[in-house]
Enzyme design. Structure first.
Site, PDB file in Angstrom:
ATOM      1  N   CYS A   2      10.484   9.300  -5.656  1.00 33.30           N
ATOM      2  CA  CYS A   2      11.006  10.375  -6.481  1.00 33.30           C
ATOM      3  C   CYS A   2      12.525  10.494  -6.278  1.00 33.30           C
ATOM      4  O   CYS A   2      13.015  10.453  -5.159  1.00 33.30           O
ATOM      5  CB  CYS A   2      10.389  11.728  -6.208  1.00 33.30           C
ATOM      6  N   ARG A  27      13.545   4.748  -7.319  1.00 37.12           N
ATOM      7  CA  ARG A  27      12.739   5.556  -6.401  1.00 37.12           C
ATOM      8  C   ARG A  27      11.402   5.993  -7.000  1.00 37.12           C
ATOM      9  O   ARG A  27      10.547   6.521  -6.309  1.00 37.12           O
ATOM     10  CB  ARG A  27      13.516   6.814  -5.995  1.00 37.12           C
ATOM     11  N   TRP A  75       7.490   9.489  -8.729  1.00 34.98           N
ATOM     12  CA  TRP A  75       6.521   8.498  -8.266  1.00 34.98           C
ATOM     13  C   TRP A  75       5.310   9.314  -7.854  1.00 34.98           C
ATOM     14  O   TRP A  75       5.348  10.036  -6.856  1.00 34.98           O
ATOM     15  CB  TRP A  75       7.086   7.713  -7.082  1.00 34.98           C
ATOM     16  N   ASN A 100      10.687  16.076  -3.794  1.00 35.58           N
ATOM     17  CA  ASN A 100      10.311  14.749  -3.327  1.00 35.58           C
ATOM     18  C   ASN A 100       9.605  14.935  -1.997  1.00 35.58           C
ATOM     19  O   ASN A 100      10.117  15.632  -1.130  1.00 35.58           O
ATOM     20  CB  ASN A 100      11.590  13.904  -3.148  1.00 35.58           C
ATOM     21  N   GLY A 101       8.429  14.333  -1.842  1.00 34.24           N
ATOM     22  CA  GLY A 101       7.688  14.499  -0.596  1.00 34.24           C
ATOM     23  C   GLY A 101       6.259  14.915  -0.891  1.00 34.24           C
ATOM     24  O   GLY A 101       5.797  14.815  -2.028  1.00 34.24           O
ATOM     25  N   GLU A 483       5.975 -13.238   3.565  1.00 30.92           N
ATOM     26  CA  GLU A 483       6.955 -12.613   2.673  1.00 30.92           C
ATOM     27  C   GLU A 483       6.838 -13.204   1.258  1.00 30.92           C
ATOM     28  O   GLU A 483       6.926 -12.480   0.257  1.00 30.92           O
ATOM     29  CB  GLU A 483       8.375 -12.801   3.260  1.00 30.92           C
ATOM     30  N   LYS A 487       5.964 -11.014  -2.048  1.00 29.88           N
ATOM     31  CA  LYS A 487       6.839 -11.038  -3.223  1.00 29.88           C
ATOM     32  C   LYS A 487       6.034 -11.373  -4.470  1.00 29.88           C
ATOM     33  O   LYS A 487       6.167 -10.739  -5.506  1.00 29.88           O
ATOM     34  CB  LYS A 487       7.900 -12.100  -2.987  1.00 29.88           C
ATOM     35  N   GLU A 490       3.638  -8.526  -5.422  1.00 29.92           N
ATOM     36  CA  GLU A 490       4.376  -7.321  -5.799  1.00 29.92           C
ATOM     37  C   GLU A 490       4.879  -7.374  -7.238  1.00 29.92           C
ATOM     38  O   GLU A 490       4.778  -6.391  -7.972  1.00 29.92           O
ATOM     39  CB  GLU A 490       5.555  -7.224  -4.834  1.00 29.92           C
ATOM     40  N   HIS A 506     -10.698 -21.364   9.937  1.00 31.18           N
ATOM     41  CA  HIS A 506     -11.460 -20.221  10.451  1.00 31.18           C
ATOM     42  C   HIS A 506     -11.879 -19.271   9.327  1.00 31.18           C
ATOM     43  O   HIS A 506     -12.213 -18.125   9.587  1.00 31.18           O
ATOM     44  CB  HIS A 506     -10.647 -19.481  11.521  1.00 31.18           C
ATOM     45  N   LYS A 605      11.019   2.013  -4.623  1.00 29.61           N
ATOM     46  CA  LYS A 605      11.897   1.317  -3.685  1.00 29.61           C
ATOM     47  C   LYS A 605      11.923   1.986  -2.305  1.00 29.61           C
ATOM     48  O   LYS A 605      11.868   1.324  -1.285  1.00 29.61           O
ATOM     49  CB  LYS A 605      13.305   1.303  -4.278  1.00 29.61           C
TER      50      LYS A 605
HETATM   51  O1  M6R Z   1      13.370   0.500   3.075  1.00 32.84           O
HETATM   52  P1  M6R Z   1      12.421  -0.275   3.958  1.00 32.84           P
HETATM   53  O2  M6R Z   1      12.928  -1.610   4.310  1.00 32.84           O
HETATM   54  O3  M6R Z   1      11.998   0.518   5.159  1.00 32.84           O
HETATM   55  O4  M6R Z   1      11.132  -0.475   3.063  1.00 32.84           O
HETATM   56  C1  M6R Z   1       9.981  -1.062   3.575  1.00 32.84           C
HETATM   57  C2  M6R Z   1       9.059  -1.530   2.477  1.00 32.84           C
HETATM   58  O5  M6R Z   1       8.665  -0.443   1.691  1.00 32.84           O
HETATM   59  C3  M6R Z   1       9.722  -2.569   1.584  1.00 32.84           C
HETATM   60  O6  M6R Z   1      10.199  -3.640   2.311  1.00 32.84           O
HETATM   61  C4  M6R Z   1       8.716  -3.087   0.522  1.00 32.84           C
HETATM   62  O7  M6R Z   1       7.703  -3.806   1.145  1.00 32.84           O
HETATM   63  C5  M6R Z   1       9.448  -3.927  -0.516  1.00 32.84           C
HETATM   64  N1  M6R Z   1       9.123  -3.447  -1.815  1.00 32.84           N
HETATM   65  C6  M6R Z   1       9.108  -5.356  -0.473  1.00 32.84           C
HETATM   66  O8  M6R Z   1       9.743  -6.106  -1.441  1.00 32.84           O
END
Ligand code: M6R
Length: 610
Positions: A2, A27, A75, A100-101, A483, A487, A490, A506, A605
């Site tokens: 948010c 956000r 959000w 926000n929260g 990672e 990606k 996501e 396994h 984000k």
């Molecule tokens: O701001 P941060 O690095 O603490 O955020 C952590 C995760 O939310 C962030 O890395 C998230 O996994 C990304 N969207 C990955 O691309």
């Protein structure tokens, strides 16, 4: 999560608020709304489902005018994305609130307020704040006092802004768990969840601390701490470019940020490796003493940042000879853990505001960690302010939800931390020189890797009809495989999993068939022969593989395997080098799938709620 913007000015603020929301859209982006107080002391509120652009169009058709206003991009946590659940929420046509929260006791407050005759229109937790302020105002002299009484009754996290249509001169803001920053102008003042929102109108900012409540008017800002005592919060000039939120020539922020990595890393290195020597002060005052005493490192992070921490564990144990654990913040914060003697807690976070990571840091202080260090991209963020030491990654603003340059600059920071700790733990001069040289060679190496973009774009076609993918790596490339999988899932919504290649037999081998592409990260290193055996296991079961490898690893393309030639690089920096082709692969697959690359569904984000 948010985005919040608010303004008290002598000019119309709707455009400032909407521009601020566009800059905060990373956000949250399921709905957006704005409310301003007009000259007749009436609230004019406009809300739209969908992105900020929908709201901007609605306001173009039906403008709102007034110098005092608040705005929000959402959000969803409580209640589906919808116009009625969008903020601002309004009580009795007078009190408007953005938040926000998460208000954890919203159910009981809701029942209490319903008992007092308040009618709820939305399913949100936020609406309780709106009615509660309205209720408290009946027995308070000022809006400030009503908000102060209200926040005492809230459990959970909030960054909230409140205005009353009968008072054009003030907005009241409160912070607990969700960041808020005040922006100072000339005869006008602002509030936002991130300075990015306010860069077009001011460069002077101060951050609210936990528990602060502030009254913001055109010429004055008064801040009160959690006990209601007046406090000063230092205002600083931000050294951030106005256009850092610009996509430039690129189609998406993610692509722009992927291409910015050589420069981001150059910036991250600049002035820190002077004459081949690491400047220890780069981590902050007292770093030398802290690193000297460290016997154990505990890393805590979430998501992509967790993956960079996983790589760092390999580096710390192998290069610096210091033991290291890594844990996801949301797990660490809720279990009783053992604190080894002389432990350094390292948090990693792009935003510096991730709720779980912040909570883990606070817990670590309580349970006896000797000191804390954060690897972070946002100066002034909560994690930076609350840690003993900080390494700022200098990646520049990262807007795409999928983290790219933040990740690789985190790795640079972690490698420098390894060097710094290693210097106190018998790391040889030769090893130190090797690490330094490898780091210096990185930007040019990454430029070479980016030249692979068009061949990776071609490769992405193979994923057009795929719904699953498996990523394999060994050693410090295992986190890079993780990672890569994160990606891909996501931004392309393809289900992707990563395995340490040795784990294949396994369980995951059962998944192998022609519909399950297997992506292998395979630089020539000490584990290459082991990895090749795993590749054969996949081949023998009819799997189709995409192997990212250098020439020295000696793979060649055939019916079962496409090999992507990654430039040869030093082992130490290989995790950083091999990240880029995987970022590009995800990006081009997402383009083919037609997803919203920069704002993938259901994500945001900055994850400031748990
Ligand atoms: O701001 P941060 O690095 O603490 O955020 C952590 C995760 O939310 C962030 O890395 C998230 O996994 C990304 N969207 C990955 O691309």
């Amino acid at each position: 999560m948010c985005g919040i913007v608010g303004a008290v000015a002598q000019r119309d603020v709707a455009d400032i608020l909407v521009e601020g929301l566009k800059r905060l859209e990373y956000r949250g982006y399921d709905s957006a709304g704005v409310a301003v107080i007009n000259n007749n002391n009436e609230l004019q509120a406009t809300k739209r489902l969908g992105k900020v652009q929908e709201l901007a169009q609605a306001l173009e058709q039906q403008p709102v005018t007034g110098g005092t206003g608040i705005a929000h991009t959402r959000w969803a946590t409580h209640g589906i994305p919808s116009e009625v659940n969008a903020h601002p929420h309004v009580s009795n046509n007078t009190i408007a609130v953005v938040h926000n929260g998460i208000i954890e006791n919203h159910q009981s407050l809701r029942s209490q307020l319903q008992g007092l005759g308040y009618e709820f229109l939305s399913q949100t937790d936020t609406e309780v704040i709106t009615h509660l302020v309205h209720h408290e105002l009946k027995t308070s002299d000022t809006l400030l006092a009503a908000v102060q009484k209200t926040v005492k009754q809230l459990e959970g996290a909030y960054g909230t802004v409140v205005m009353d249509s009968r008072d054009q001169d003030n907005i009241i803001v409160a912070r607990s768990g969700s960041p808020l920053v005040i922006g100072y102008g000339l005869g006008e003042n602002f509030i936002a969840s991130d300075i990015m929102a306010l860069l077009p109108v001011t460069r002077k900012f101060s951050y609210l601390e936990e528990g602060d409540v502030a009254q913001i008017s055109r010429f004055n800002v008064s801040i009160f701490d959690t006990h209601g005592e007046p406090v000063e919060r230092e205002a600083k000039e931000a050294n951030v470019s106005h256009d850092s939120g610009d996509k430039g020539e690129y189609r998406h922020y993610m692509l722009k940020e992927t291409y910015e990595q050589p420069t981001a890393i150059r910036n991250s290195l600049e002035g820190r490796l002077v004459g081949g020597m690491l400047d220890i002060n780069t981590f902050g005052e007292g770093a030398d003493e802290i690193f000297k005493n460290v016997e154990h490192v505990q890393i805590i992070a979430c998501g992509t940042s967790y993956h960079s921490g996983m790589v760092a564990r390999y580096w710390l144990e192998e290069l610096a000879g210091v033991s290291c654990n890594i844990e996801i913040a949301s797990e660490f914060r809720y279990r009783k853990s053992f604190v080894p003697k002389n432990s350094l807690l390292v948090t990693i976070s792009q935003s510096g505001e991730t709720a779980d990571t912040l909570a883990a840091l606070r817990l670590a202080k309580e349970i006896g960690y000797q000191s804390s260090l954060v690897i972070c991209n946002v100066p002034g963020s909560s994690l930076v302010r609350e840690s003993d030491l900080a390494f700022m990654t200098r990646a520049g603003a990262e807007i795409g939800v999928a983290s790219t340059k933040a990740f690789t600059t985190q790795l640079v920071g972690l490698l420098m931390m390894t060097l710094a700790i290693g210097q106190h733990h018998g790391m040889s001069d030769k090893k130190q020189a090797e690490i330094t040289q490898s780091l210096m060679s990185l930007p040019a190496k990454l430029d070479e890797v980016l030249a692979l973009a068009s061949s990776i774009e071609d490769l992405a076609e193979d994923f057009a009809d795929k719904h699953h993918a498996l990523f394999l790596g060994r050693g410090d490339q295992y986190p890079i495989a993780m990672e890569g999988a994160l990606k891909l899932k996501e931004i392309s919504y393809i289900h992707a999993e990563a395995y340490a290649a040795g784990e294949l037999k396994h369980g995951p081998l059962a998944l192998i068939d022609a519909e399950m592409p297997v992506i292998v990260v395979a630089p020539k290193n000490d584990l290459i022969e082991k990895l090749k055996s795993n590749v054969e296991e996949v081949r023998a079961r009819g799997g189709l593989m995409y192997v990212f490898a250098d020439n020295d690893a000696n793979f060649s393309s055939d019916d079962t395997m496409k090999v992507i030639d990654v430039p040869v690089c030093d082992d130490i920096i290989a995790p950083i080098v091999y990240t880029l082709p995987l970022q590009l692969l995800s990006y081009y697959v997402a383009i083919i799938k037609g997803t919203d690359v920069d704002q993938p569904r259901n994500l945001a984000k900055s994850v400031t709620v748990e």
